[in-house]
Design an enzyme around this catalytic site. Sequence first.
Site, PDB file in Angstrom:
ATOM      1  N   HIS A  30       2.060  -5.249  -3.940  1.00 22.29           N
ATOM      2  CA  HIS A  30       1.501  -5.895  -3.335  1.00 22.29           C
ATOM      3  C   HIS A  30       1.597  -5.523  -1.711  1.00 22.29           C
ATOM      4  O   HIS A  30       2.723  -4.956  -1.403  1.00 22.29           O
ATOM      5  CB  HIS A  30       1.648  -7.506  -3.651  1.00 22.29           C
ATOM      6  CG  HIS A  30       1.069  -8.024  -4.630  1.00 22.29           C
ATOM      7  ND1 HIS A  30       0.921  -9.406  -4.920  1.00 22.29           N
ATOM      8  CD2 HIS A  30       0.658  -7.481  -5.771  1.00 22.29           C
ATOM      9  CE1 HIS A  30       0.741  -9.725  -6.191  1.00 22.29           C
ATOM     10  NE2 HIS A  30       0.345  -8.513  -6.631  1.00 22.29           N
ATOM     11  N   GLU A  64       1.885  -7.109   0.964  1.00 21.09           N
ATOM     12  CA  GLU A  64       3.267  -7.790   1.884  1.00 21.09           C
ATOM     13  C   GLU A  64       4.477  -7.384   1.288  1.00 21.09           C
ATOM     14  O   GLU A  64       5.609  -7.137   2.257  1.00 21.09           O
ATOM     15  CB  GLU A  64       3.029  -9.395   1.617  1.00 21.09           C
ATOM     16  CG  GLU A  64       1.867 -10.032   2.131  1.00 21.09           C
ATOM     17  CD  GLU A  64       0.659 -10.099   1.121  1.00 21.09           C
ATOM     18  OE1 GLU A  64      -0.128 -10.948   1.187  1.00 21.09           O
ATOM     19  OE2 GLU A  64       0.782  -9.537  -0.017  1.00 21.09           O
ATOM     20  N   CYS A 112       1.730 -14.338  -1.899  1.00 22.09           N
ATOM     21  CA  CYS A 112       1.854 -15.021  -3.315  1.00 22.09           C
ATOM     22  C   CYS A 112       3.492 -15.404  -3.293  1.00 22.09           C
ATOM     23  O   CYS A 112       4.249 -15.056  -2.550  1.00 22.09           O
ATOM     24  CB  CYS A 112       1.511 -14.158  -4.369  1.00 22.09           C
ATOM     25  SG  CYS A 112       2.529 -12.678  -4.432  1.00 22.09           S
ATOM     26  N   CYS A 144       5.777 -12.055  -3.186  1.00 21.28           N
ATOM     27  CA  CYS A 144       5.585 -11.482  -1.705  1.00 21.28           C
ATOM     28  C   CYS A 144       6.324 -12.586  -0.620  1.00 21.28           C
ATOM     29  O   CYS A 144       7.045 -12.004   0.071  1.00 21.28           O
ATOM     30  CB  CYS A 144       4.273 -11.339  -1.377  1.00 21.28           C
ATOM     31  SG  CYS A 144       3.622  -9.997  -2.216  1.00 21.28           S
TER      32      CYS A 144
END
Length: 637
Positions: A531, A533, A561, A564
């Site tokens: 992801h 982040e 999320c 992250c």
Amino acid sequence: MKLAVNDARDTAVDPVDEVLPVRSMATLGLQHVLVIYAGVVAVPLILGGALGLEQAEIVILINCNLIIGGLATLLQTLGVWRFGARLPLIQGASFIALAPMMQIGTEYGLQYVFGAVMVAGLLAIGLAPLFSRLLRFFPRVVIGCLITTVGISLMPAAAGWLGGGEGSDSFGAPKHLLIGLLTVVVTVVVYVSFKGLMSSLSVLIGMAVGTVAAMFLGLSDFSGISEAAWIGIALPMSFGFPQFELVPILIMTLAMVVIMAETTGNTLAIGRMVDAPITPRRLGNAFRGEGLATMLSAIFNGFPLNAFSQNTGLIAMTRVRSRYVVAAAGIIMVIMGLIPKAGAIVAAIPPAVLGGGAIVMFGMTTAAGIQELARVKYEGTHNSLIVAISLSVGVLPMAMPSLPDSIEGPLSLILESGIFLCAIVAVLLNAIINRKTTTENNEETDMDMTETQPAQSAAAKSFSTAPAGTGANDAVSEADLAQLRNAISLAEDSRKRGRHPFASTVVAADGTVLAAEGNNSMPPAGDPTQHAELRAAAEAARKCSPEELAAATLYTSAEPCVMCTGAVYWTGIGRIVYALSERRLLELTGDDPENPTFDLPCREVLSRGQRDIDVVGPLLEEEAAVAHQGFWTRRTN
């Protein structure tokens, strides 16, 4: 097929920077010229007649203003260093400066008009940095009022054309109205019935059909085409060297200030329509380009220029946002100025046909303003009052043009401009009655265009009054919003590369970007943990000390999320600023198997930890949602 789609994404460019085939740019550019042509030539026509110039001298003014307007359009669309906004802005002689020029020309002479124009253009270049910092005074409620007022203010001109031209002996005759109605009907039918280029050319087709029909009714006069010369160009300073006097300079400077205020609204309107961020730097570049073009226009027998609002409706209708299309319009304007016969062909279009096309174009501008106002947050704010008063004041000069007749001098310029009145009232009201205080709930600042925040979950609400560390009442600075928009832009780039539309940056306390990463996970293939982040946090952790990370901020296009958020927590980054909330993202992704989104706010995750991490968001949700439009639907299908 998948490779072809990925290749297409790799080669995708921003719609503003898209270069269309030459034929398409020429035809679409011609539409822009047709929409603004009457406005461009009206100023020299009216001024020349008011000052009693000979017909040949008026032709010189018309040709020169076409050429200067075309070159100024090229400067704004293509840009040279810090001059030009690099947006689809079309330039032409400003109506705002018409009354001052008539006053100066009558009392002092045309040479003093050019002298005052030259100084006003130079001052505009100098004032550009100051004016460009006024962007924070134009939130969404102000922009919406401005765009709506721009569209409404153009309708009197459309009505005048529709009736056959104000002052004509048969003004308002049924034959004129029918021709205008035919133009509107054909435009709508073509626009709705076709797609692609044909739909984009709907206005041009409608005006062509209207012109042919007008010929059968005897409303078209093409005699001027044979009388016009094939080639014609005027020498610089054809009316003598510019002369300078203090009073004309002061009057023209005031007019230039009004022009810059109107350009602010038009530039913001264009930026909103083409989804291009209007930063203070870009706005300053627009002012510099306009000032330089105005200064040089005085040497080449031209007048002050400003960004025309007429083409905003055409952009909204055709959905073609390329600045190179408008650059093509600039080239066409230059050609028309060099070839008077070409200009005579366009000038032969009957006023009623222009009126029919204008109804569609200007109406689309008004609709764009209404759409903008529909996104404004009204509950818990004074925005309803701002909209009511700003729009009412803005239409006063159109509803009762004689209202400011008893007022003379520079002040009359302001009172005759509904757009300027609307801008002043909206900006002042927003600054005074919509002022944010530290005791108010987490509402966006002026620069966030008053985005409406969605309802948060009960768990998220429980942290809205938490003490320091939750970030619920943190102030959002212009730098925060600029960095967040950068992350949103990177998310769009991620989508163009064939990845999920997410991106994140980590920025140090001094503004240095420590890491910038897009999403690199493409389930079911690849590493699903990549992801944006997590990647950005990991990259920053490899480079920086714990102290630097604690003072840094992670900006992300969507709320982190659980995974992250944990990455931010364990790397020790001290602050999170996000755009889309997890709840809003879930609405966009649905049950797409590639992104089974949580409905769990990052604040709730962090509340279970031992570190204080400030969290600010959601912000700019509408802007961040653009990158997701059509993406997850396509995936699910």
